[in-house]
Design a protein around this motif. Sequence first.
Motif: not given
Length: 204
Positions: A26-28, A74-80
Amino acid sequence: LLSDEQIAALWRALEYRAPTYRNLIRFLLLTAQRVSEAREMRWSEITGELWEVPGIRSKNGRPNVVPLSAQAVSVLREQRRLGIPGELVFPAPKNHNAPWDISSVSSAARSLRAAVGCDWQPKDLRRTAATIMSRLGHRPWVPRVLNHTEQGVTSVYDRHAYLPEKGRALSDLGAHVQAILDAAGLVALPAIQALTSDRSQPTE
């Protein structure tokens, strides 16, 4: 090149995949960066809503500052929230100190082809994102977002990072993906606070 319908299908199919792989893919799409640059990404490279890809890891040897849309953050926060130790944002499943192997990323993508409805590869997300940004009126700035090497004397002396233009292009890309998800009845990506580069869990 993925259509809007295929983007929605991919997003839906990723719900049943490993969280780190889901977030990487999704980040890509939301950043239009290279697979190699994202899978080796470090938390220390993020400052607020900016991700600086160091020249040592970029294809052309030049650093690239990537403005992060609300959806990308938002995707990065989910990953964290996964609480995975280590400096890598998208580490390998069995070794948190190593990036996800490129062959594993590609093989996982192949297993999603039936669900997506096309013979896609992770690198196609970069071309898809670039096409969307061009379609939304940001064609002049797409090469800047992609960190393509310019030719000629002008490129040597041009030190303008074009952050506002890149930021608008990526913000519109994120909003377009958001609209695709909304139309498909998928979980929305909320607009959220900036992600800081420290290791603390972000507050809700």
